[in-house]
Write a protein that holds these residues in place. Sequence first.
Motif, short mmCIF file in Angstrom:
data_model
loop_
_atom_site.label_atom_id
_atom_site.label_comp_id
_atom_site.label_asym_id
_atom_site.label_seq_id
_atom_site.Cartn_x
_atom_site.Cartn_y
_atom_site.Cartn_z
N THR A 116 0.83 -1.19 0.00
CA THR A 116 0.00 0.00 0.00
C THR A 116 0.87 1.24 0.00
O THR A 116 1.86 1.33 0.73
CB THR A 116 -0.92 0.02 1.23
N LEU A 117 0.46 2.22 -0.79
CA LEU A 117 1.09 3.53 -0.84
C LEU A 117 0.22 4.50 -0.06
O LEU A 117 -1.00 4.59 -0.28
CB LEU A 117 1.21 3.98 -2.29
N SER A 118 0.80 5.25 0.88
CA SER A 118 0.01 6.15 1.72
C SER A 118 0.93 7.23 2.28
O SER A 118 2.12 7.30 1.96
CB SER A 118 -0.64 5.38 2.87
N PHE A 119 0.36 8.10 3.12
CA PHE A 119 1.18 9.01 3.90
C PHE A 119 1.87 8.22 5.01
O PHE A 119 1.37 7.19 5.47
CB PHE A 119 0.33 10.13 4.50
N PRO A 120 3.02 8.68 5.47
CA PRO A 120 3.74 7.93 6.51
C PRO A 120 2.95 7.89 7.81
O PRO A 120 2.28 8.85 8.18
CB PRO A 120 5.04 8.73 6.69
N LYS A 601 -6.51 0.49 -8.07
CA LYS A 601 -7.18 0.23 -6.80
C LYS A 601 -6.64 1.25 -5.81
O LYS A 601 -5.47 1.21 -5.45
CB LYS A 601 -6.91 -1.20 -6.31
N ASP A 602 -7.49 2.16 -5.42
CA ASP A 602 -7.08 3.20 -4.49
C ASP A 602 -8.25 3.59 -3.63
O ASP A 602 -9.29 2.94 -3.65
CB ASP A 602 -6.48 4.40 -5.24
N LYS A 632 -10.58 12.22 -5.96
CA LYS A 632 -10.23 13.56 -5.53
C LYS A 632 -8.92 13.60 -4.74
O LYS A 632 -8.25 14.62 -4.72
CB LYS A 632 -11.37 14.13 -4.69
N GLU A 633 -8.60 12.53 -4.05
CA GLU A 633 -7.42 12.54 -3.20
C GLU A 633 -6.24 11.78 -3.79
O GLU A 633 -5.18 11.74 -3.17
CB GLU A 633 -7.78 11.97 -1.83
N VAL A 634 -6.38 11.15 -4.93
CA VAL A 634 -5.30 10.45 -5.60
C VAL A 634 -5.24 10.91 -7.05
O VAL A 634 -6.25 10.87 -7.76
CB VAL A 634 -5.49 8.92 -5.55
N ARG A 635 -4.08 11.37 -7.50
CA ARG A 635 -3.91 11.84 -8.87
C ARG A 635 -2.82 11.04 -9.56
O ARG A 635 -1.82 10.66 -8.93
CB ARG A 635 -3.55 13.32 -8.90
N TRP A 693 -4.83 6.32 -0.34
CA TRP A 693 -3.94 5.18 -0.56
C TRP A 693 -4.14 4.63 -1.96
O TRP A 693 -5.15 4.88 -2.63
CB TRP A 693 -4.21 4.08 0.47
N ALA A 694 -3.14 3.89 -2.40
CA ALA A 694 -3.20 3.17 -3.67
C ALA A 694 -2.52 1.83 -3.48
O ALA A 694 -1.47 1.74 -2.82
CB ALA A 694 -2.53 3.96 -4.79
N SER A 695 -3.12 0.78 -4.02
CA SER A 695 -2.55 -0.56 -3.86
C SER A 695 -2.27 -1.25 -5.19
O SER A 695 -1.66 -2.31 -5.19
CB SER A 695 -3.47 -1.44 -3.01
#
Length: 708
Positions: A116-120, A601-602, A632-635, A693-695
């Motif tokens: 998963t990609l996210s803020f720390p 997938k996010d 809106k929160e993932v570009r 997040w993005a997976s």
Amino acid sequence: MKLKHRPKYLKIKLPSTEFWLFFLPRAILVLLVIFALLWAFPRVRHFGSAFLRGFRSGLSQATPRPSSGQVPPGPAPTVPPDQLGAVSGSHTEMFTVTPDKLGAKSTAYLDTKTMTLSFPPKFDWEQVASLNPLAGEQLAAAGGNGREVLILTQRGLVWAFGSDLSYLSPVSLLQPLLTKEGSGEVPNGSKNLTPPLLGKERSADQPLLSKEGSGEVPNGSKNLTPPLLGKERSADQPLLSKEGSGEVRSSKLAYDSDSGLWSVAFISANTVHLAVLSVDAQSARVVSSQTLSDPGNAQIGDLACVRGECLLLLTLPLNTEQYRPATALYRFSPRNLAETTRLPLREQLSGAEHVSLGQTPDAWLVGVVRRVADQPSPGNLGGRPIRYQGTVFSIRANSSSGNSGKDFSNGANLFLSPYRGGIRFGYDPGSSPSPFPRGGEVGSGSILAVYVAYFGQAATLTVNSRLSTINRTEDYSRFFPQRVVGGQAEGESDLALQIFGQDGRWWAGSDPSSPSLKLLRVLGGVGTDLTEQLLANIRTSQLVPGFKTDSVFAVLEDGSGIRVQQLIDHGFDTSGPAVWESERLNQWNGKIVQGTVLETKDSGRENFQFPISNIQRPTAEPASAQNSGVAKEVRYSLSADGGKHWFGVEVGRAVGFNNQSSIIDDHSAASPSDDFRFRVELLPSADLARSPWASSVRVEYWIVRIKK
């Protein structure tokens, strides 16, 4: 004399050598120019436009790189890529690459376990200084109820601490003496070795209850140690004598909010022991104790207490004929161990591969996994046939009728899997002030059920007021992939996973019986595996609820002793941008003419991963319909020149990159636009408990390959 006529030869004067050296090279050059113009005439227009674009591109090199939120949208393709002689390539990114390979290009947090990609994540991890390490002790079990924490060591000592963060005097469950070599000194500065028991002073050499005592047990039990299942023990004997104390090899702790008592089940010297403890601000006391019949090589499976009653699940040795473990289920009341009874094995449990217990404020949950006839597998399981079914039952707590453990609800078949596993439960009380409120007052709680196997599955559950229907409310499977649950494909995974909810977070961790360490936080739609960050050089660990909002305790043992760490969770660090940039994706050299983000997938596009038998799976839709619009929160953005210029994209919509000639005749080097990449940008919100997040991201590119 007549002269014969002789013909006259034409004399030609050849040009001089200087003439040829001057004229011939120029003539050849003119012919080559004419030929080149004739060959390139259809491409003059493309050449001119390419020259202008190249000139403008050169001017734009000096402009600053667009920051987050300022990426210009990409132009639509002007010419279909197949008409340019282009070939396509694709790439699916599952976010499994180690962050060190990305270097400074990635400012987002990449969790390679949950993929998963996210803020720390943002937290404080500090040792509780006032709780001195228990030197030389080994962890057997730990538990917490939001007001106090109990730690059971393998020597049978119970250490407790409350909100003042200092240990009470230890209580021994194995020996009447707790002195260090008989000196009367207790490790780590505890001043009282033998605290008052049941309101009476007791010397160090006295058993838990003396013969001179009344023989009565609080709450109406008249005989502390009646014969139970063929095992007798007199009231003046400790749980185990000094000569046969052994060690605790399997144990569980459970708190009963109705009685306010702790129950401990443990195995030592091949005997199952039950003990009930009372903890207050001054001391921890053994209220009553009991032993069960010799179980052989049994293990404590689960222990759960609800409204003044407890269920104890024992896992017996494997049945070699059926190759599955047998189970034994006991019911007892912490107020009266004398009424401990073994319940008949219900048909719901018969023949199960794995049985487990969970609890809510009103009922127990029973997870049962069975082997079923092979069924066709959906595509996302790699073609492996479905072989195991996970069913969840509920049992109402009803101490007045004495029927607890007998009335199973209609089970809900929640999990199907090719892999053997077991079901683990966690409960989140919601708005309640404590995860285990005294007196049964509860808020809007929720249940998390996890099928722990080679590939995990998970879902939140609701149970209706009559405890007759169990429904799945949300899929959590993506938090428990193979990288988190571990295990072997053909065997059981780490079935000792312990789960609890607190302050809107789910915590999942190992316990001392776990073959591997785990520490997972699920918050704001993001699963973060903190095992490698926090549990390095640790042998065993167990998470327990904390005393303050957004805090939990971790009881750790590193080989030299037991210590307590506090984790104060601050959510996510959104102080800076979160950007992830891929490496070069195209495997051929040439001109990138088109790119597309096909599917993602996010946090704006969630999909189910595993089949849930009583939930209808969503109908598959085309990529254009399924992913229309931009989260809106993932570009997402694409680049054809290695990240020098980026173009914003919408999922499922192609972007063109300077469509040029269908043939590139360049034998020496690739064109300037031969490096295809994509980028993910996560936009922060004001809520620090949430992170976009993005997976998974799947991209496609079209490239005109270099002609060799």
